[in-house]
Design a protein around this motif. Structure first.
Motif, PDB file in Angstrom:
ATOM      1  N   MET A 117       0.840  -1.205   0.000  1.00  0.00           N
ATOM      2  CA  MET A 117       0.000   0.000   0.000  1.00  0.00           C
ATOM      3  C   MET A 117       0.867   1.244   0.000  1.00  0.00           C
ATOM      4  O   MET A 117       0.607   2.220  -0.698  1.00  0.00           O
ATOM      5  N   ASP A 222      -8.646  -7.636   0.717  1.00  0.00           N
ATOM      6  CA  ASP A 222      -9.284  -6.612   1.533  1.00  0.00           C
ATOM      7  C   ASP A 222      -8.451  -5.329   1.549  1.00  0.00           C
ATOM      8  O   ASP A 222      -8.989  -4.237   1.370  1.00  0.00           O
ATOM      9  N   LEU A 223      -7.144  -5.453   1.744  1.00  0.00           N
ATOM     10  CA  LEU A 223      -6.293  -4.258   1.837  1.00  0.00           C
ATOM     11  C   LEU A 223      -5.884  -3.731   0.469  1.00  0.00           C
ATOM     12  O   LEU A 223      -5.944  -2.529   0.222  1.00  0.00           O
ATOM     13  N   GLY A 226      -9.169  -3.059  -1.791  1.00  0.00           N
ATOM     14  CA  GLY A 226      -9.987  -1.966  -1.289  1.00  0.00           C
ATOM     15  C   GLY A 226     -11.483  -2.195  -1.384  1.00  0.00           C
ATOM     16  O   GLY A 226     -12.240  -1.268  -1.643  1.00  0.00           O
ATOM     17  N   GLY A 227     -11.947  -3.416  -1.174  1.00  0.00           N
ATOM     18  CA  GLY A 227     -13.383  -3.662  -1.162  1.00  0.00           C
ATOM     19  C   GLY A 227     -14.007  -3.742  -2.547  1.00  0.00           C
ATOM     20  O   GLY A 227     -15.171  -4.083  -2.686  1.00  0.00           O
TER      21      GLY A 227
ATOM     22  N   TYR B 217      -4.288  -2.395  11.234  1.00  0.00           N
ATOM     23  CA  TYR B 217      -5.211  -2.605  10.131  1.00  0.00           C
ATOM     24  C   TYR B 217      -6.137  -1.396   9.963  1.00  0.00           C
ATOM     25  O   TYR B 217      -6.332  -0.888   8.853  1.00  0.00           O
ATOM     26  N   ARG B 221      -6.299   0.887   6.677  1.00  0.00           N
ATOM     27  CA  ARG B 221      -7.525   1.056   5.898  1.00  0.00           C
ATOM     28  C   ARG B 221      -7.843   2.524   5.665  1.00  0.00           C
ATOM     29  O   ARG B 221      -8.410   2.899   4.648  1.00  0.00           O
TER      30      ARG B 221
END
Lengths: 276, 253
Positions: A117, A222-223, A226-227, B217, B221
Motif C-alpha cells: 500500500m 481486503d487491503l 480496497g473492497g 489494520y 484502511r
C-alpha cells in the motif's frame, strides 16, 4: 497406551476439541439452518443456503476466487522456477539464499500487505517518484484493483513455491543433464525433457501450497483490493459481520473447506505418504 | 541459460525484500510524504505517545504470552505422548487446523463462542482471543516438538526407567532437558504467530479489545501514515528476532 500418556494427551485434545472440533460442528449445523430475525440462526432446517451458492452473484465470486488463485499460482510457478533452479545448482551459499527466500514469509502478512500500500497508493513511493521525474502528471491508479490483489498474492506466497521446487531440483543428479548433452540434447531440450519432468512432484506440491492459501485469502484482497474485489474470503467475512447472515456464511465456509480438502486429498492419494 | 536464471533470481530476491526495506527506511523519514527529508525517530516517538497504540501493544503482548504458554505446555506434552504411539484422530485434527483458511477458523470460532455464551452470559474479549490463539498455535508446537523428538534416542528414557525412574521422572529428568531447544523454538514460533494474527483476532475479540495488528489494520484502511510505517517496522523487527532465535535453536546440534 498407559495412563500417563493418556493424561499428557488430554490438554491438547481438549484444546483441539474446543477450537477446531466443536466450532466445525457448529458451522456444519448452522449451514442448514435459517437466518434469525436479529442475525444469529433459527429453525427450520433448510437447504436454502446451499441453493444460494448457485446464484450467479455468488457463483461468480467463487469462480473469480478460483481464477485469482490460479493466476497467482501460475505466476508464482513461472517466477519461482528460475530462482529454485539457481539455488539448487549454486555451488555456495545455498542455505543463505534459502533463508533470504523464507525471511519475508516469516514477517507479518499484514505488514507485507501494508508495505505494498505504501508503495502503490496515490501518494505512495512509486507515484511520487514518477511525478518527480515528470513522467506522469497525476498519480496512476495502482492500488485497489485486481492487479494489486494478484501482485499481493504472488508476493505473499512465492516462498511456498520456491521451497518444494528447490527440494525436488536439489535431488536431481547433474549427471543426467550431462548424459542428455552427450546424447545430443540442446540446453532447452534437456530442460524440457529431463529437468522439468523430474521436478513434477515439487511442482505439484508447490502448486498446492500456493493455490490453497490463495483460495481462502482474506487480508490481501481486503487491503490491496480496497473492497472492490470481492473474493470468497471477503464474502464469508461479510456474512458474519455486516450482512449478519450466519447460515449462508457457514455454507460458504464449508464449501471453501470442501474445495481445500478435495485438493489435498487428490495429492495425498497420489504420494501415499502424509503431506504434513 | 544459467546467467539468465541467475539474473532472474536476483530480481526476484529484490522483489521479495525491497517493499519491507523501503518501508523500514521511510519509517525513519523526517517528512510525512514519500520523499526523503532526513533521518528522524519522530514517528516512533509519536507512536509511543499514542495511548491507543500503547494499550493495543500491551494487549497483544499479554495475549501472545498467554497463548504461547498454553499452547507450548499442551503441545509439548501431546508431542511426547504421540512420540511412541500415533493417534490418527489427533493427527487429522492438527492437519485440519493447519490447512483451514484463517477466515474459516475465525468465523467458526465466532459462531461457537456465541453459541456457548447463550448459556453462560459471557462476552467476547481477551479470554476468547487467548483461547483462539492457543488453538491455532497448538498444531505448530506439536509438529515442531515432534520433529525434535524424532531426532532423539528413545532408549534413553527406557534406560532411566530400567534404573528405577517412573515414566514421569524419566520425561521430566531425561527427555525434557534434551528437548528444551525444540520447546523454546516452538514457543518463539507460537509467540510470533499469535502476536501477528489479525483475521481470527478481529472476529473473536469483541468490541472492547484491540490488539496491535487490529490498530494497524484500522490505520492502514484509512490510508496509512508514517506512524504505521514505524509500527510495522517495529513489528517486523520483533517477529524477525523471535523467528531467527527459533531457527537458530532448531538448527543447533
Amino acid at each position: 497406551m498407559n495412563r500417563l500418556r493418556c493424561l499428557a494427551l488430554a490438554p491438547a485434545a481438549a484444546l483441539l476439541t474446543a477450537t477446531v472440533g466443536l466450532p466445525f460442528l457448529i458451522l456444519a449445523a448452522y449451514a442448514f439452518l435459517s437466518r434469525g430475525t436479529y442475525g444469529g440462526v433459527a429453525l427450520p432446517w433448510t437447504l436454502e443456503n446451499w441453493r444460494r451458492l448457485a446464484d450467479p452473484l455468488y457463483a461468480g465470486i467463487l469462480a473469480r476466487s478460483f481464477l485469482a488463485a490460479a493466476l497467482a499460482t501460475l505466476l508464482c510457478l513461472v517466477l519461482a522456477f528460475p530462482l529454485a533452479l539457481s539455488i539448487a545448482r549454486a555451488s555456495r551459499w545455498k542455505h543463505l539464499l534459502l533463508a533470504l527466500v523464507m525471511l519475508p514469509f516469516w514477517t507479518s502478512l499484514l505488514v507485507r500487505a501494508y508495505a505494498w500500500m505504501f508503495l502503490l497508493r496515490d501518494t505512495g513511493l512509486v507515484n511520487t517518484l514518477l511525478m518527480r521525474l515528470d513522467l506522469i502528471s497525476e498519480p496512476l491508479p495502482l492500488l485497489y484493483n485486481w492487479g494489486a490483489v494478484v501482485l499481493g498474492l504472488v508476493y505473499a506466497h512465492l516462498p511456498f513455491m520456491v521451497l518444494p521446487l528447490y527440494a525436488a531440483l536439489e535431488r536431481q543428479d547433474p549427471a543426467l543433464l550431462e548424459a542428455a548433452a552427450d546424447l545430443g540434447a540442446r540446453q532447452w531440450h534437456a530442460f524440457w525433457r529431463v529437468t522439468l519432468p523430474l521436478a513434477a512432484p515439487g511442482i505439484r506440491a508447490g502448486v498446492l501450497l500456493v493455490f490453497i492459501p490463495c483460495l481462502g485469502t482474506y487480508l490481501i484482497p481486503d487491503l490491496l483490493g480496497g473492497g472492490k474485489t470481492i473474493l470468497v474470503g471477503t464474502l464469508i467475512q461479510n456474512q458474519f459481520t455486516t450482512a449478519r447472515d450466519w447460515p449462508f456464511g457457514s455454507a460458504v465456509s464449508l464449501a471453501l473447506m470442501a474445495a481445500v480438502l478435495v485438493l489435498l486429498w487428490l495429492e495425498v492419494r497420489r504420494r501415499k505418504e502424509p503431506l504434513l | 541459460m544459467k546467467r539468465a536464471a541467475a539474473l532472474a533470481s536476483v530480481a526476484l530476491l529484490a522483489f521479495l525484500h525491497a517493499p519491507l526495506l523501503v518501508l523500514a527506511a521511510f519509517s525513519f523519514n523526517e517528512g510525512r510524504f514519500a520523499v526523503w527529508e532526513g533521518f528522524s525517530w519522530r514517528w516512533y516517538a509519536e507512536a509511543a505517545r499514542d495511548q491507543r497504540l500503547v494499550e493495543a501493544a500491551g494487549n497483544s503482548l499479554w495475549i501472545a504470552a498467554a497463548a504461547t504458554l498454553i499452547s507450548t505446555a499442551a503441545g509439548t506434552l501431546c508431542a511426547w505422548a504421540l512420540w511412541k504411539r500415533q493417534s490418527r484422530l489427533l493427527t487429522l485434527g492438527f492437519s485440519l487446523s493447519l490447512v483451514t483458511p484463517e477466515i474459516v477458523t475465525g468465523v467458526s470460532l465466532l459462531a461457537f463462542f456465541q453459541w456457548l455464551f447463550r448459556f453462560g452470559g459471557l462476552q467476547l474479549g481477551m479470554h476468547t482471543v487467548v483461547l483462539a490463539h492457543a488453538g491455532f498455535c497448538l498444531a505448530f508446537v506439536v509438529f515442531v516438538v515432534l520433529a525434535r523428538l524424532r531426532t532423539m534416542d528413545a532408549s534413553l528414557e527406557e534406560a532411566a526407567m530400567d534404573l528405577g525412574a517412573t515414566e514421569w521422572q524419566a520425561f521430566r529428568r531425561v527427555t525434557l532437558p534434551n528437548l528444551a531447544p525444540g520447546v523454546v523454538s516452538a514457543a518463539l514460533l507460537a509467540f510470533a504467530i499469535s502476536f501477528d494474527d489479525y483475521v481470527i483476532t478481529s472476529l473473536v475479540a469483541g468490541v472492547d479489545t484491540e490488539t496491535l495488528p487490529m490498530a494497524l489494520y484500522a490505520m492502514a484502511r484509512r490510508g496509512g501514515s508514517p506512524v504505521v510505517n514505524a509500527i510495522s517496522t517495529a513489528i517486523v523487527a520483533l517477529l524477525g528476532a523471535a523467528i531467527l532465535a527459533a531457527e537458530g535453536l532448531r538448527r543447533k546440534e
